[in-house]
Design a protein around this motif. Structure first.
Motif, PDB file in Angstrom:
ATOM      1  N   GLU A   1      -7.749   6.631  -0.446  1.00 18.31           N
ATOM      2  CA  GLU A   1      -8.450   7.882  -0.138  1.00 18.31           C
ATOM      3  C   GLU A   1      -8.145   8.270   1.305  1.00 18.31           C
ATOM      4  O   GLU A   1      -8.488   7.544   2.239  1.00 18.31           O
ATOM      5  N   THR A   2      -7.497   9.427   1.490  1.00 20.37           N
ATOM      6  CA  THR A   2      -7.150   9.859   2.839  1.00 20.37           C
ATOM      7  C   THR A   2      -8.291  10.639   3.482  1.00 20.37           C
ATOM      8  O   THR A   2      -9.194  11.133   2.807  1.00 20.37           O
ATOM      9  N   SER A   3      -8.221  10.788   4.788  1.00 20.80           N
ATOM     10  CA  SER A   3      -9.287  11.469   5.524  1.00 20.80           C
ATOM     11  C   SER A   3      -9.358  12.960   5.217  1.00 20.80           C
ATOM     12  O   SER A   3     -10.362  13.607   5.518  1.00 20.80           O
ATOM     13  N   ASP A   4      -8.280  13.514   4.628  1.00 14.04           N
ATOM     14  CA  ASP A   4      -8.324  14.924   4.256  1.00 14.04           C
ATOM     15  C   ASP A   4      -8.460  15.110   2.745  1.00 14.04           C
ATOM     16  O   ASP A   4      -8.115  16.162   2.204  1.00 14.04           O
ATOM     17  N   GLY A   5      -8.938  14.074   2.071  1.00 14.40           N
ATOM     18  CA  GLY A   5      -9.347  14.223   0.686  1.00 14.40           C
ATOM     19  C   GLY A   5      -8.301  14.020  -0.379  1.00 14.40           C
ATOM     20  O   GLY A   5      -8.538  14.357  -1.546  1.00 14.40           O
ATOM     21  N   LEU A   6      -7.155  13.444  -0.054  1.00 14.64           N
ATOM     22  CA  LEU A   6      -6.135  13.178  -1.068  1.00 14.64           C
ATOM     23  C   LEU A   6      -6.325  11.779  -1.650  1.00 14.64           C
ATOM     24  O   LEU A   6      -6.810  10.868  -0.989  1.00 14.64           O
ATOM     25  N   ARG A   7      -5.913  11.635  -2.899  1.00 11.85           N
ATOM     26  CA  ARG A   7      -5.922  10.334  -3.584  1.00 11.85           C
ATOM     27  C   ARG A   7      -4.473   9.931  -3.845  1.00 11.85           C
ATOM     28  O   ARG A   7      -3.747  10.630  -4.559  1.00 11.85           O
ATOM     29  N   LEU A   8      -4.072   8.821  -3.240  1.00 14.96           N
ATOM     30  CA  LEU A   8      -2.688   8.380  -3.287  1.00 14.96           C
ATOM     31  C   LEU A   8      -2.542   7.121  -4.125  1.00 14.96           C
ATOM     32  O   LEU A   8      -3.344   6.196  -4.020  1.00 14.96           O
ATOM     33  N   GLY A   9      -1.494   7.079  -4.930  1.00 16.41           N
ATOM     34  CA  GLY A   9      -1.222   5.900  -5.737  1.00 16.41           C
ATOM     35  C   GLY A   9      -0.622   4.776  -4.912  1.00 16.41           C
ATOM     36  O   GLY A   9       0.169   5.009  -3.986  1.00 16.41           O
ATOM     37  N   ALA A  10      -1.002   3.544  -5.241  1.00 20.21           N
ATOM     38  CA  ALA A  10      -0.499   2.377  -4.517  1.00 20.21           C
ATOM     39  C   ALA A  10      -0.545   1.156  -5.434  1.00 20.21           C
ATOM     40  O   ALA A  10      -1.206   1.167  -6.475  1.00 20.21           O
ATOM     41  N   TRP A  11       0.168   0.109  -5.026  1.00 21.54           N
ATOM     42  CA  TRP A  11       0.134  -1.184  -5.724  1.00 21.54           C
ATOM     43  C   TRP A  11      -0.297  -2.257  -4.735  1.00 21.54           C
ATOM     44  O   TRP A  11       0.187  -2.287  -3.596  1.00 21.54           O
ATOM     45  N   PHE A  12      -1.164  -3.134  -5.176  1.00 16.95           N
ATOM     46  CA  PHE A  12      -1.575  -4.249  -4.334  1.00 16.95           C
ATOM     47  C   PHE A  12      -1.278  -5.557  -5.044  1.00 16.95           C
ATOM     48  O   PHE A  12      -1.651  -5.746  -6.213  1.00 16.95           O
ATOM     49  N   VAL A  13      -0.593  -6.454  -4.328  1.00 18.84           N
ATOM     50  CA  VAL A  13      -0.323  -7.802  -4.828  1.00 18.84           C
ATOM     51  C   VAL A  13      -1.173  -8.762  -4.008  1.00 18.84           C
ATOM     52  O   VAL A  13      -0.923  -8.956  -2.812  1.00 18.84           O
ATOM     53  N   PRO A  14      -2.218  -9.363  -4.590  1.00 18.11           N
ATOM     54  CA  PRO A  14      -3.064 -10.287  -3.822  1.00 18.11           C
ATOM     55  C   PRO A  14      -2.281 -11.511  -3.364  1.00 18.11           C
ATOM     56  O   PRO A  14      -1.278 -11.908  -3.978  1.00 18.11           O
ATOM     57  N   GLY A  15      -2.759 -12.115  -2.291  1.00 17.70           N
ATOM     58  CA  GLY A  15      -2.159 -13.360  -1.818  1.00 17.70           C
ATOM     59  C   GLY A  15      -2.563 -14.529  -2.686  1.00 17.70           C
ATOM     60  O   GLY A  15      -3.453 -14.418  -3.540  1.00 17.70           O
ATOM     61  N   PRO A  16      -1.942 -15.684  -2.495  1.00 21.47           N
ATOM     62  CA  PRO A  16      -2.240 -16.854  -3.318  1.00 21.47           C
ATOM     63  C   PRO A  16      -3.613 -17.458  -3.041  1.00 21.47           C
ATOM     64  O   PRO A  16      -4.122 -18.242  -3.841  1.00 21.47           O
ATOM     65  N   ALA A  17      -4.209 -17.095  -1.903  1.00 18.77           N
ATOM     66  CA  ALA A  17      -5.518 -17.631  -1.548  1.00 18.77           C
ATOM     67  C   ALA A  17      -6.235 -16.623  -0.665  1.00 18.77           C
ATOM     68  O   ALA A  17      -5.591 -15.799   0.001  1.00 18.77           O
ATOM     69  N   PRO A  18      -7.569 -16.653  -0.642  1.00 17.81           N
ATOM     70  CA  PRO A  18      -8.306 -15.759   0.254  1.00 17.81           C
ATOM     71  C   PRO A  18      -7.874 -15.983   1.701  1.00 17.81           C
ATOM     72  O   PRO A  18      -7.660 -17.115   2.141  1.00 17.81           O
TER      73      PRO A  18
END
Length: 276
Positions: free
Chosen positions: A60-77
């Motif tokens: 969510e951008t500060s000017d109200g846009l919704r952007l697609g993204a991918w997140f790959v979690p790490g192997p541990a917190p």
């Protein structure tokens, strides 16, 4: 009297040349962002179909846009996370091999597309991309729970300018700049030497000026045969960096060669900074 004809022809030629330059300059002013940004609308596949363990997220951008993204979690917190800022072409799907290589070395990774890229709304600009990368960082901290001192920035070409600007306000644990230019006008002048690029550009991206104020470990990776960003400009960015850690030059590598996209030289540079 005998010289009047040649003088007139020279004057006419000068007028024609001036008109041509004015027209070209006007076109550059009006269409310049089309010469800087080359968005690919996709389609962008689902994250899990491309990257094992990855998930689709929305920024969510500060000017109200919704952007697609991918997140790959790490192997541990608490695993270090890499915020990847793309270059000026394609979409995040083309960076999947890079994300896979980084994840395979124990790092969390966030890939995202700027406004106007990968099916996202909006049109790219310097101010817009600054908002987009801030939304990416906010997601890592607020949604993924990554501590600020465990976030690294990796910028590719134009993305190097984007993360350098972000680092002036939100310094990362480490900064990796791949094929950075001194500023946008400097690289533009290389490709359009007959135009007053510096006077016409709306977007500036002063990388060398900004990196001189950022005191975090900084690694610059460049190709010795880069035909898009002259290697001398990337070396100048490294020379200007207040926190230079390493300069990694890959002999014979061009701007979009695989070794610079997701090869060992780039991946090793990121992993090394993550381990500091």
């Amino acid at each position: 009297m005998v010289t009047r004809g040649p003088v007139r022809r020279l004057v006419r030629a000068g007028v024609v040349l001036a008109v041509v330059l004015v027209v070209l300059s006007g076109l550059l002013w009006g269409l310049q962002r089309r010469l800087v940004y080359f968005p690919d609308d996709g389609p962008v596949p689902a994250a899990a179909a491309v990257l094992p363990g990855a998930r689709d997220v929305v920024l969510e951008t500060s000017d109200g846009l919704r952007l697609g993204a991918w997140f790959v979690p790490g192997p541990a917190p608490g695993a270090p996370a890499v915020l990847v800022a793309n270059g000026n072409g394609g979409h995040r799907g083309l960076r999947a091999p890079l994300a896979a290589a980084l994840a395979g070395r124990g790092l969390a990774v966030l890939l995202f597309d700027y406004r106007g890229y990968g099916g996202n709304p909006g049109s790219p600009s310097e101010d817009g991309l600054a908002r987009d990368v801030r939304a990416a960082r906010a997601h890592l901290l607020e949604e993924a729970g990554v501590p600020p001192d465990r976030v690294l920035y990796l910028g590719e070409s134009l993305g190097a300018a984007v993360v350098t600007e972000l680092a002036t306000e939100h310094p990362p644990a480490g900064l990796v700049l791949r094929s950075p230019f001194v500023d946008l006008a400097a690289v533009g002048a290389e490709h359009y030497p007959f135009l007053p690029v510096r006077a016409l550009l709306r977007d500036r991206y002063p990388v060398a000026e900004r990196v001189a104020t950022i005191r975090v470990p900084t690694t610059v990776v460049l190709g010795g045969a880069d035909s898009i960003v002259p290697p001398a400009q990337s070396r100048a960015v490294a020379a200007a960096a207040a926190g230079l850690h390493r300069l990694v030059e890959v002999p014979g590598a061009d701007h979009n060669d695989r070794v610079l996209l997701d090869g060992d030289a780039l991946v090793d540079a990121v992993v090394e900074l993550a381990g500091r």
